[in-house]
Motif scaffolding. Structure first.
Motif, short mmCIF file in Angstrom:
data_model
loop_
_atom_site.label_atom_id
_atom_site.label_comp_id
_atom_site.label_asym_id
_atom_site.label_seq_id
_atom_site.Cartn_x
_atom_site.Cartn_y
_atom_site.Cartn_z
N HIS B 55 14.36 -23.81 22.27
CA HIS B 55 15.63 -24.05 23.06
C HIS B 55 16.28 -22.53 22.90
O HIS B 55 16.63 -22.11 24.10
N ILE B 56 16.06 -21.85 21.77
CA ILE B 56 16.79 -20.66 21.69
C ILE B 56 16.21 -19.63 22.60
O ILE B 56 16.42 -18.66 23.19
N ASN B 57 14.81 -19.59 22.36
CA ASN B 57 14.00 -18.50 23.05
C ASN B 57 14.12 -18.62 24.75
O ASN B 57 14.01 -17.67 25.48
N GLY B 58 14.17 -19.87 25.10
CA GLY B 58 14.38 -20.17 26.79
C GLY B 58 15.81 -19.54 27.06
O GLY B 58 15.85 -19.51 28.14
N GLU B 59 16.44 -19.26 26.09
CA GLU B 59 17.94 -18.78 26.35
C GLU B 59 18.06 -17.33 26.12
O GLU B 59 19.11 -16.90 26.19
N GLY B 60 16.86 -16.69 26.02
CA GLY B 60 16.74 -15.18 25.74
C GLY B 60 16.51 -14.97 24.38
O GLY B 60 16.71 -13.70 24.15
N GLY B 61 16.41 -15.67 23.42
CA GLY B 61 16.27 -15.36 22.01
C GLY B 61 17.65 -15.09 21.28
O GLY B 61 18.69 -15.34 21.88
N VAL B 62 17.48 -14.10 20.32
CA VAL B 62 18.46 -13.68 19.52
C VAL B 62 18.42 -12.01 19.52
O VAL B 62 17.43 -11.64 19.47
N LEU B 63 19.78 -11.32 20.11
CA LEU B 63 19.65 -9.90 19.94
C LEU B 63 18.58 -9.44 20.82
O LEU B 63 18.03 -8.41 20.44
N GLY B 64 18.50 -10.27 21.93
CA GLY B 64 17.29 -9.71 22.86
C GLY B 64 15.89 -9.74 22.70
O GLY B 64 14.98 -9.56 23.32
N LYS B 65 15.60 -10.64 21.14
CA LYS B 65 14.20 -10.84 20.90
C LYS B 65 14.06 -12.29 20.70
O LYS B 65 14.74 -12.99 20.20
N PRO B 66 12.89 -12.61 21.04
CA PRO B 66 12.54 -14.31 20.80
C PRO B 66 12.22 -14.45 19.35
O PRO B 66 11.78 -13.40 18.30
N LEU B 67 12.57 -15.68 18.85
CA LEU B 67 12.25 -15.88 17.49
C LEU B 67 10.69 -16.33 17.27
O LEU B 67 10.28 -16.96 18.27
N GLU B 68 10.32 -16.24 16.06
CA GLU B 68 9.09 -16.60 15.74
C GLU B 68 9.08 -17.27 14.30
O GLU B 68 9.37 -16.81 13.52
N LEU B 69 8.50 -18.46 14.44
CA LEU B 69 8.60 -19.42 13.23
C LEU B 69 7.09 -18.83 12.44
O LEU B 69 6.18 -18.77 13.04
N VAL B 70 7.29 -18.69 11.07
CA VAL B 70 6.00 -18.63 10.28
C VAL B 70 6.08 -19.94 9.38
O VAL B 70 6.84 -19.84 8.31
N ILE B 71 4.96 -20.88 9.58
CA ILE B 71 5.20 -21.93 8.96
C ILE B 71 4.07 -22.11 7.82
O ILE B 71 3.03 -21.86 7.88
N GLU B 72 4.55 -22.29 6.57
CA GLU B 72 3.56 -22.50 5.49
C GLU B 72 3.95 -24.17 4.96
O GLU B 72 4.85 -24.64 4.77
N ASP B 73 2.73 -24.61 4.57
CA ASP B 73 2.61 -25.98 3.83
C ASP B 73 2.85 -25.96 2.44
O ASP B 73 1.98 -25.48 1.60
N ASN B 74 3.85 -26.54 1.96
CA ASN B 74 4.22 -26.33 0.54
C ASN B 74 3.36 -27.57 -0.33
O ASN B 74 3.63 -27.88 -1.51
N LYS B 75 2.70 -28.39 0.54
CA LYS B 75 1.85 -29.68 -0.12
C LYS B 75 2.65 -30.45 -0.79
O LYS B 75 2.06 -31.11 -1.70
N SER B 76 3.72 -30.54 -0.62
CA SER B 76 4.74 -31.78 -1.37
C SER B 76 4.63 -31.39 -3.09
O SER B 76 4.64 -32.02 -3.74
N ASN B 77 4.62 -30.17 -3.31
CA ASN B 77 4.48 -29.49 -4.72
C ASN B 77 5.02 -28.51 -5.03
O ASN B 77 5.04 -27.41 -4.21
N PRO B 78 5.73 -28.64 -5.86
CA PRO B 78 6.58 -27.18 -6.31
C PRO B 78 5.98 -26.01 -6.59
O PRO B 78 6.48 -24.89 -6.17
N ARG B 79 4.77 -26.14 -7.26
CA ARG B 79 3.95 -24.94 -7.39
C ARG B 79 3.55 -24.09 -6.05
O ARG B 79 3.67 -23.01 -6.01
N GLU B 80 3.11 -25.16 -5.16
CA GLU B 80 2.89 -24.53 -3.81
C GLU B 80 4.07 -23.89 -2.98
O GLU B 80 4.06 -23.20 -2.31
N ALA B 81 5.29 -24.56 -3.33
CA ALA B 81 6.48 -24.22 -2.63
C ALA B 81 6.84 -22.76 -3.01
O ALA B 81 6.93 -21.94 -2.24
N VAL B 82 6.41 -22.45 -4.43
CA VAL B 82 6.76 -21.13 -4.74
C VAL B 82 5.84 -20.17 -4.16
O VAL B 82 6.06 -19.10 -3.53
N ASN B 83 4.50 -20.63 -4.16
CA ASN B 83 3.44 -19.75 -3.39
C ASN B 83 3.76 -19.49 -1.89
O ASN B 83 3.65 -18.29 -1.46
#
Lengths: 290, 382
Positions: B55-83
């Motif tokens: 939605h945001i990128n469709g409207e031109g992004g933020v500060l003239g740049k598109p947003l990019e998500l870097v998604i990590e799986d924390n595996k429902s585990n607090p140790r992995e969340a730290v990693n």
């Protein structure tokens, strides 16, 4: 009293499925001396087979059960044939590493194929519970109990009464002697692994409509199966069956009358005590050593 | 001799290339449980976040740049969340994060935010500890269990027969135990008796022992706190065991599988949600809720997942607004800007007030809470 009986019924149903998981694992260990870390993954595999066939392909649940058992047998036999036979089971460390590898690959393959979100398998039975004297039991769980008991008995008969069972027991007692009297030991290994895997897979398929199906469901199943096998005595099939019921009832009554927060801890505490008092397991007969 | 400068050139070129790539977009780190015991919720939140970025990128992004998500799986585990946090901060160099679904995973991640100085918008976590432990990098848009309990207390008169005695069934983590504590405190202050408190392990599937123990406790209501999967199991198994008490779930998760595969006929469960797609017209900003729901539907995501997907959507809107206010995508500037954010989201208005020890306050939003009922796969407002 009602509550006590309700806990007894709940524990017995759970125990029947624990017993199925346990005998599959103990069979493979007893005959092949393979510590099968992938046992829980075959349980998950069975559950996903049920999901794919029943939920996606609208197949009959009972047909799916048979197919899950059959596919579990084939997959188990394939793992034995392709991975274990080649390393000749001489080095237990290698075998353990192979089985851990199989576990990781299977779990991640399930994740890749089905995603991490839990899947639901619809039950073919009415949802309304059967009520007898204030005790509630859902028809699905009753079926699971019945099917588990039939499987346990059938399995017992195969091991104790059939020629295949005789060959398996012979291999268990002395591999070389079995070979001398003409038992095809390689084939017994493949069949044993297949049978054990098949039991895990059908347990997964049986429980799929009772619980939910997730890629990590095998972890808990493996943990429980190992606990049961240790409780009943490694390689002891009767011990694993009784150990399954024992663990489930300990968990159920421990949770009910001591603390639900320590439900699993109570089970494992009892195992610890058994290991100290009777290292060979609760039900193991005196084993020949060496 | 020639090899060294050549190698340096190659390395320099590669570095320049990655630098150029990094500068093209504004990265947002996402830590969510995509596998494990609360995978359903994490997946919905991540999908909501993706929709907000589109939605945001469709409207031109933020500060003239598109947003990019870097998604990590924390595996429902607090140790992995730290990693995942360390990986996102150190390797992906994200200036801001969203995460980590749930109090336990969020609390585990928080020391890393402080260590590296990275702000995080918390989209789901209800333990009061998240905003009261003195971590100035945490900004929570979801309600605390206490807020939820107070909102629930205001609705007590809607329940007939009246709630007189409650039992608790809670998942054994910061979320479940915290919620039970908050609801006990609030309900006791309203003169409601508190009975048994039963605990379930986060990965447990058989809850029959806990349910059988509560069955004859003499209470009229059971308050259940856990994720989608265990709520589904709890409601199904409660119905199977003939539990007569009213079942109320907290935490904003919805037992989505019961819509398609309902349990025994006539069994009613009540759910505290932070967004209710079934009654979206009652949202504070129906047009924003509508845009979110349309985007969700266009992707063919499961309808009940909307109840949690909005968390990711609102969190990304919040982060994007903070970056816009900051005028640059740098951690400290984003943190300072988060205090100034005033935004209309799917749940309602988003703005942060200060919580926690003075000088080290965390940000806490005051979200809306909705109560719905589920019966035979049908959802209605309470």
């Amino acid at each position: 009293m009602d509550q006590f009986l309700q806990h007894l019924v709940n524990g017995t149903v759970l125990g029947a499925t624990y017993a199925l998981l346990g005998i599959g694992l103990t069979l493979i260990f007893g005959i092949m001396k393979v510590v099968n870390f992938a046992h829980g993954e075959l349980y998950a595999f069975g559950a996903y087979v049920a999901y794919a066939l029943v939920s996606l392909l609208q197949m009959d649940y009972f047909v799916a059960l048979v197919l899950a058992a059959g596919l579990g047998l084939l997959l188990g036999a394939a793992i034995e044939f392709l991975l274990l036979r080649r390393c000749r089971l001489e080095n237990i460390d290698e075998v353990m590493l192979i089985m851990i590898g199989v576990m990781i690959i299977m779990q991640n393959a399930e994740l890749l194929a089905w995603g991490g979100v839990a899947k639901v398998v619809p039950t073919p039975f009415p949802q309304e519970s059967i009520i007898v004297g204030g005790i509630y039991l859902s028809p699905t769980r009753l079926f699971v109990l019945g099917a588990a008991i039939v499987l346990l008995l059938a399995f017992y008969l195969v091991i104790e009464r059939s020629r295949l069972g005789l060959a398996m027991r012979a291999t268990f007692q002395d591999e070389d002697a079995a070979r001398i009297v003409g038992v095809n030991v390689s084939r017994i290994y493949t069949l044993t692994f297949g049978l054990g895997s098949s039991l895990a897979a059908i347990t997964g398929a049986l429980l799929a409509p009772v619980f939910v199906v997730t890629p990590t469901m095998g972890d808990l199943a493996s943990l429980k199966a190992f606990a049961i096998v240790i409780l009943g005595g490694l390689g002891n099939i009767r011990g694993a069956a009784l150990g399954g019921f024992a663990l489930a009832l300990i968990e159920e009554f421990g949770a009910a009358y001591i603390s639900t927060a320590y439900r699993d801890a109570i089970g494992f505490l009892v195992i610890l005590v058994v290991m100290i008092a009777r290292p060979q397991g609760l039900f193991a007969a005196k084993e020949r050593v060496g | 001799m020639l090899i060294k400068p050549l190698y340096a050139m190659l390395l320099g070129g590669a570095l320049l290339a990655s630098q150029a790539q990094a500068d093209d977009t504004i990265k947002i780190g996402v830590s969510q449980p995509l596998t494990g015991s609360v995978a359903a919720s994490g997946t919905y939140v991540t999908n909501g976040a993706r929709l907000a970025v589109e939605h945001i990128n469709g409207e031109g992004g933020v500060l003239g740049k598109p947003l990019e998500l870097v998604i990590e799986d924390n595996k429902s585990n607090p140790r992995e969340a730290v990693n995942t946090a360390e990986k996102l901060i150190l390797r992906d160099k994200v200036p801001v994060m969203m995460g980590a679904w749930g109090s336990t995973f969020t609390l585990a991640t928080m020391p890393k935010l402080e260590e590296y100085g990275i702000p995080m918008v918390v989209e789901t976590a209800s333990s009061s500890k998240v905003t009261t432990s003195g971590n100035p990098w945490v900004f929570r848009i979801s309600p605390t269990s206490m807020m939820e309990a107070q909102a629930f207390a205001k609705q007590l008169s809607s329940f007939t027969p009246a709630i007189k005695k409650v039992d608790f069934l809670s998942v054994n983590n910061d979320w479940g135990l915290g919620a039970a504590g908050a609801f006990k405190e609030v309900l006791e202050s309203k003169g409601i008796e508190v009975g048994r408190s039963e605990i379930i392990a986060p990965d447990a599937t058989d809850l029959s022992a806990q349910l059988a123990a509560i069955k004859n406790s003499g209470s009229d209501t059971i308050i259940v706190t856990s994720g989608v999967e265990q709520l589904t199991l709890a409601i199904r198994q409660a119905a199977e065991q003939g539990i007569k008490q009213r079942l109320i779930t907290t935490g904003g998760s919805f037992p989505e599988p019961l819509v398609k595969n309902p349990g025994p006929k006539g069994y009613v469960s009540t759910h505290l949600l932070f967004f209710s797609p079934w009654t979206a017209d009652q949202a504070l900003h129906p047009q924003i809720a509508g845009a979110y729901m349309d985007a969700w539907e266009a992707k063919d995501y499961p309808f009940p997942g909307l109840t949690e997907g909005f968390r990711g959507y609102d969190a990304i809107l919040t982060i994007a607004e903070a970056i816009r206010v900051a005028g640059k995508a740098e951690p400290e500037a984003i943190r300072d800007a988060l205090w100034k954010v005033k935004l209309a989201g799917v749940n309602g208005d988003i703005a942060f007030h200060k919580e926690g020890p003075e000088g080290r306050e965390s940000g806490q939003n005051t979200p809306n809470i909705y109560i719905i009922q589920l019966q035979d796969g049908e959802v209605s407002a309470l």
